[in-house]
Write a protein that holds these residues in place. Structure first.
Motif: not given
Lengths: 138, 100
Positions: A28-32
């Motif tokens: 899961x991409x968790x980039x802000x």
């Protein structure tokens, strides 16, 4: 869904393509990331249309993008789905013709020497075969 | 408005009511048993709102607490980890002696 289902009985389980919880997936991409102006603006419009007598409800928007078909649904991002569904609903309700929205998108893109591909839902640079001498880079 | 059907601590089973269209109950919690954590109030039915209908009378909404291990057979986290999800009354049934 079968035509011989008893009247008044549930038709059976339904699972939409958007209902992905528990399906195999990668990390899961968790980039802000910062919100784009158009994301804030389209959400503000959506909120106003909900607040003013529920002209358009968020649940209607969800129903529309849950019926886009899996390919388009997966092509679009979170806010793109909402914005696209909003144009469909505003057209259905006779508030803003969808054709007018698409024409305006094309006009804005043209000002930036770009073009809208309504099939792939992408904006690309206009092909330039031989740029006029002395023209400024975009 | 009548009193809520469930109170905090009640064991409930989340149903699959076999409804097409826009519903708010994901696949992975359907048929699972949990505990009511709180009554959240009563709200217009989102399934009706999705079709531009008023969704009234409002339906009780509950926050239901489920064990992660009940949801995911291969769950690798702590055994007492939980997940909470908000579920409308018509998607719930009492589950007093129901095996999860």
């Amino acid at each position: 869904m079968t035509s011989d289902a008893p009247q008044g009985q549930p038709e059976g389980p339904f699972r939409g393509y958007h209902d992905i919880g528990g399906r195999p997936a990668g990390a899961v991409a968790k980039d802000e990331y910062a919100f784009a102006d158009w994301q804030k603006l389209s959400e503000a419009m959506r909120g106003a249309l909900e607040a003013k007598g529920r002209i358009v409800s968020l649940d209607e928007i969800r129903r529309v993008f849950e019926s886009f078909g899996e390919d388009l649904y997966n092509t679009l991002g979170f806010y793109e789905r909402r914005a696209e569904a909003l144009t469909v609903l505003l057209d259905e309700k006779g508030i803003v013709p969808r054709a007018a929205v698409l024409a305006r998108m094309e006009a804005i893109a043209a000002m930036e020497c770009r073009q809208v591909d309504h099939v792939t839902k992408t904006v690309t640079n206009k092909p330039t075969i031989s740029p006029p001498a002395g023209s400024a880079a975009p | 408005m009548s009193a809520p059907r469930f109170a905090p601590g009640d064991r409930v089973r989340i149903l699959d009511i076999g409804k097409p269209g826009h519903v708010r109950i994901p696949w992975y919690v359907r048929h699972k048993v949990g505990v009511v954590e709180r009554h959240c109030g009563a709200y217009p039915n989102p399934e009706e709102l999705s079709c531009a209908r008023p969704g009234l009378p409002a339906i009780d909404l509950y926050r239901v607490r489920l064990g992660q291990r009940d949801l995911w057979p291969d769950y690798a986290g702590a055994p007492d980890d939980t997940l909470e999800i908000e579920v409308y009354d018509h998607w719930l049934a009492p589950a007093q002696d129901d095996a999860p």
